[in-house]
Design a protein around this motif. Structure first.
Motif, PDB file in Angstrom:
ATOM      1  N   LEU A   1      72.018  58.698  88.583  1.00 27.61           N
ATOM      2  CA  LEU A   1      72.937  58.886  87.451  1.00 27.61           C
ATOM      3  C   LEU A   1      72.176  59.320  86.197  1.00 27.61           C
ATOM      4  CD1 LEU A   1      75.334  55.853  87.967  1.00 27.61           C
ATOM      5  CD2 LEU A   1      75.907  58.274  88.193  1.00 27.61           C
ATOM      6  N   ALA A   2      70.996  58.782  86.000  1.00 33.46           N
ATOM      7  CA  ALA A   2      70.184  59.192  84.856  1.00 33.46           C
ATOM      8  C   ALA A   2      69.774  60.659  84.980  1.00 33.46           C
ATOM      9  CB  ALA A   2      68.956  58.298  84.733  1.00 33.46           C
ATOM     10  N   ALA A   3      69.477  61.114  86.201  1.00 33.01           N
ATOM     11  CA  ALA A   3      69.142  62.530  86.403  1.00 33.01           C
ATOM     12  C   ALA A   3      70.331  63.414  86.055  1.00 33.01           C
ATOM     13  CB  ALA A   3      68.706  62.768  87.851  1.00 33.01           C
ATOM     14  N   GLY A   4      71.539  62.984  86.457  1.00 31.72           N
ATOM     15  CA  GLY A   4      72.736  63.736  86.081  1.00 31.72           C
ATOM     16  C   GLY A   4      72.936  63.739  84.571  1.00 31.72           C
ATOM     17  N   GLY A   5      72.661  62.616  83.932  1.00 29.46           N
ATOM     18  CA  GLY A   5      72.788  62.525  82.478  1.00 29.46           C
ATOM     19  C   GLY A   5      71.788  63.400  81.748  1.00 29.46           C
ATOM     20  N   ILE A   6      70.576  63.456  82.234  1.00 29.34           N
ATOM     21  CA  ILE A   6      69.551  64.303  81.608  1.00 29.34           C
ATOM     22  C   ILE A   6      69.909  65.769  81.779  1.00 29.34           C
ATOM     23  CG2 ILE A   6      67.130  65.004  81.759  1.00 29.34           C
ATOM     24  CD1 ILE A   6      66.493  62.039  82.340  1.00 29.34           C
ATOM     25  N   ALA A   7      70.409  66.120  82.967  1.00 28.65           N
ATOM     26  CA  ALA A   7      70.834  67.506  83.187  1.00 28.65           C
ATOM     27  C   ALA A   7      71.987  67.863  82.251  1.00 28.65           C
ATOM     28  CB  ALA A   7      71.250  67.712  84.640  1.00 28.65           C
ATOM     29  N   SER A   8      72.903  66.942  82.056  1.00 29.31           N
ATOM     30  CA  SER A   8      74.019  67.178  81.142  1.00 29.31           C
ATOM     31  C   SER A   8      73.529  67.282  79.696  1.00 29.31           C
ATOM     32  CB  SER A   8      75.041  66.058  81.269  1.00 29.31           C
ATOM     33  OG  SER A   8      76.104  66.229  80.373  1.00 29.31           O
ATOM     34  N   LEU A   9      72.554  66.458  79.361  1.00 29.41           N
ATOM     35  CA  LEU A   9      71.983  66.473  78.008  1.00 29.41           C
ATOM     36  C   LEU A   9      71.278  67.795  77.719  1.00 29.41           C
ATOM     37  CD1 LEU A   9      71.649  64.476  75.624  1.00 29.41           C
ATOM     38  CD2 LEU A   9      69.437  63.862  76.578  1.00 29.41           C
ATOM     39  N   LEU A  10      70.675  68.382  78.756  1.00 30.57           N
ATOM     40  CA  LEU A  10      69.975  69.655  78.590  1.00 30.57           C
ATOM     41  C   LEU A  10      70.910  70.858  78.687  1.00 30.57           C
ATOM     42  CD1 LEU A  10      66.736  68.896  80.655  1.00 30.57           C
ATOM     43  CD2 LEU A  10      67.007  68.939  78.160  1.00 30.57           C
ATOM     44  N   GLY A  11      72.205  70.600  78.814  1.00 33.39           N
ATOM     45  CA  GLY A  11      73.181  71.687  78.804  1.00 33.39           C
ATOM     46  C   GLY A  11      73.563  72.218  80.160  1.00 33.39           C
ATOM     47  N   GLY A  12      73.246  71.511  81.227  1.00 33.17           N
ATOM     48  CA  GLY A  12      73.604  71.956  82.570  1.00 33.17           C
ATOM     49  C   GLY A  12      75.109  71.854  82.793  1.00 33.17           C
ATOM     50  N   SER A  13      75.595  72.641  83.716  1.00 30.10           N
ATOM     51  CA  SER A  13      77.021  72.599  84.025  1.00 30.10           C
ATOM     52  C   SER A  13      77.360  71.285  84.729  1.00 30.10           C
ATOM     53  CB  SER A  13      77.404  73.785  84.915  1.00 30.10           C
ATOM     54  OG  SER A  13      76.802  73.630  86.187  1.00 30.10           O
ATOM     55  N   GLU A  14      78.648  70.971  84.755  1.00 32.69           N
ATOM     56  CA  GLU A  14      79.058  69.722  85.401  1.00 32.69           C
ATOM     57  C   GLU A  14      78.747  69.752  86.897  1.00 32.69           C
ATOM     58  OE1 GLU A  14      82.893  66.777  85.692  1.00 32.69           O
ATOM     59  OE2 GLU A  14      82.844  68.318  84.137  1.00 32.69           O
ATOM     60  N   ALA A  15      78.892  70.916  87.513  1.00 29.05           N
ATOM     61  CA  ALA A  15      78.581  71.043  88.935  1.00 29.05           C
ATOM     62  C   ALA A  15      77.095  70.784  89.190  1.00 29.05           C
ATOM     63  CB  ALA A  15      78.977  72.431  89.438  1.00 29.05           C
ATOM     64  N   LEU A  16      76.244  71.296  88.306  1.00 26.13           N
ATOM     65  CA  LEU A  16      74.802  71.065  88.447  1.00 26.13           C
ATOM     66  C   LEU A  16      74.477  69.583  88.294  1.00 26.13           C
ATOM     67  CD1 LEU A  16      71.893  72.169  88.694  1.00 26.13           C
ATOM     68  CD2 LEU A  16      71.892  72.314  86.187  1.00 26.13           C
TER      69      LEU A  16
END
Length: 146
Positions: free
Chosen positions: A32-47
């Motif tokens: 979940l933290a990896a998903g949060g970091i990806a979201s924080l860096l501007g990644g798409s929701e699918a990513l």
């Protein structure tokens, strides 16, 4: 999903892991933290979902393999778990031979066996480690003199 929700989910999984002590919840928290970091860096929701899913699957597989490699802890027999005499102290009355003793326990005399009975003398105490029928098995490691 916002990075805040991903990281709150990771924090909740981490708190649940602290309470339960399982590595699987720790893996979920990291995913979940990896998903949060990806979201924080501007990644798409699918990513974000893909990273969290792949990270979770890889982590669960790694923990599962690690647990299979750990040696199994020996389980005490049911008789040992239910025996109230285990750990009780007995007083040595006399030595019968190199391993067998006569001991006083629960108001009567019992035959006992110790790995190294030569270290026990009359009047010494030893702890009961188990039974072999009516013969008490003693341990001399926690011996106390009376």
């Amino acid at each position: 999903m916002t990075p805040t929700l991903w990281l709150i989910g990771a924090l909740l999984a981490l708190m649940a892991e602290f309470m339960s002590g399982t590595f699987y919840l720790l893996v979920i928290a990291v995913a979940l933290a990896a998903g949060g970091i990806a979201s924080l860096l501007g990644g798409s929701e699918a990513l974000c979902w893909t990273l969290a899913s792949l990270g979770g699957m890889a982590g669960v597989l790694a923990v599962s393999r690690w647990r299979k490699r750990q040696p199994a802890a020996p389980q005490p027999s049911k008789a040992v778990l239910d025996d109230p005499d285990i750990g009780q102290l007995v007083r040595v009355i006399s030595r019968i031979d190199s391993q067998n003793l006569r001991v006083h326990y629960r108001g009567t005399e019992w035959q006992a066996r110790a790995e190294d009975a030569s270290t026990l003398a009359a009047g010494d105490s030893a702890a009961i480690a188990g039974r072999d029928g009516n013969v008490l098995l003693l341990t001399t490691s926690s011996k106390e003199s009376r």
